[in-house]
Scaffold this motif. Structure first.
Motif, PDB file in Angstrom:
ATOM      1  N   GLN A   1       0.898  -1.096   0.049  1.00 54.77           N
ATOM      2  CA  GLN A   1      -0.021   0.086   0.174  1.00 54.77           C
ATOM      3  C   GLN A   1       0.963   1.291   0.087  1.00 54.77           C
ATOM      4  O   GLN A   1       0.577   2.151  -0.542  1.00 54.77           O
TER       5      GLN A   1
ATOM      6  N   LYS B   1       2.260   1.663  -3.387  1.00 49.74           N
ATOM      7  CA  LYS B   1       1.466   2.213  -4.564  1.00 49.74           C
ATOM      8  C   LYS B   1       0.897   3.641  -4.044  1.00 49.74           C
ATOM      9  O   LYS B   1       0.830   4.513  -5.049  1.00 49.74           O
ATOM     10  N   HIS B   2       0.878   4.117  -2.912  1.00 51.66           N
ATOM     11  CA  HIS B   2       0.726   5.502  -2.680  1.00 51.66           C
ATOM     12  C   HIS B   2       1.738   6.385  -3.136  1.00 51.66           C
ATOM     13  O   HIS B   2       1.616   7.425  -3.673  1.00 51.66           O
ATOM     14  N   ASP B   3       3.209   5.771  -2.801  1.00 49.72           N
ATOM     15  CA  ASP B   3       4.085   6.715  -3.318  1.00 49.72           C
ATOM     16  C   ASP B   3       4.180   6.764  -4.806  1.00 49.72           C
ATOM     17  O   ASP B   3       4.545   7.742  -5.300  1.00 49.72           O
TER      18      ASP B   3
ATOM     19  N   GLN C   1       1.591   6.678  -6.813  1.00 50.23           N
ATOM     20  CA  GLN C   1       0.597   7.439  -7.202  1.00 50.23           C
ATOM     21  C   GLN C   1       0.963   9.140  -6.897  1.00 50.23           C
ATOM     22  O   GLN C   1       0.490  10.058  -7.480  1.00 50.23           O
TER      23      GLN C   1
END
Length: 157
Positions: free
Chosen positions: A40, A43-45, A47
């Protein structure tokens, strides 16, 4: 009495085995949670990196007059909102919010295509007036964007 000791020993072995099984299961579960959290975070990084790259690309295009000013302001406002910046940081970009608010009523995409020529001219005139009124503020905000986000883009890479 021997039967009691044998039964107690067997019960101890069974309980110890069950405790070991639960401990193994807990460790496996904790490992899965850590992997999920790591995925997660990655994925956040990714994005955030993508958003920042988009912001700098649009700002560069606006600076070199390769992107319509009003469209650029709207796109930058939407992207900056996705970063959930502190209000203090957003102050450098208030003109994007102003332009967005003043043009929010103008149809986009298919709505724009469906407008009659006269209606398009009215909206185009309004956009030109807004662009003219906020020209220096927009240019300064674009420079602020480039200063702020190009350094962040390098630090993320």
């Amino acid at each position: 009495m021997t039967i009691f000791y044998i039964a107690a020993g067997l019960l101890t072995v069974v309980l110890a085995s069950y405790a070991a099984f639960l401990l193994f299961k807990l460790q496996k579960q904790n490992k899965a949670i850590k992997q999920s959290e790591l995925a997660q975070a990655e994925k956040h990084d990714a994005q955030m990196k993508s958003i920042i790259e988009s912001i700098t690309s649009i700002a560069k295009a606006m600076k070199h007059e390769q992107c319509p000013t009003i469209e650029g302001c709207i796109r930058l406002k939407v992207l900056i909102d996705q970063l959930r910046l502190e209000e203090q940081l957003k102050e450098n970009f208030t003109v994007f919010y102003t332009v967005y608010d003043k043009t929010a009523h103008i149809p986009t995409h298919q709505g724009w295509k469906d407008l009659k020529t006269k209606e398009k001219m009215v909206h185009t005139k309004l956009m030109m007036e807004i662009e003219s009124e906020y020209d220096s503020d927009i240019k300064q905000a674009v420079e602020n964007v480039l200063e702020q986000f190009q350094s962040e883009e390098r630090s993320i890479s």
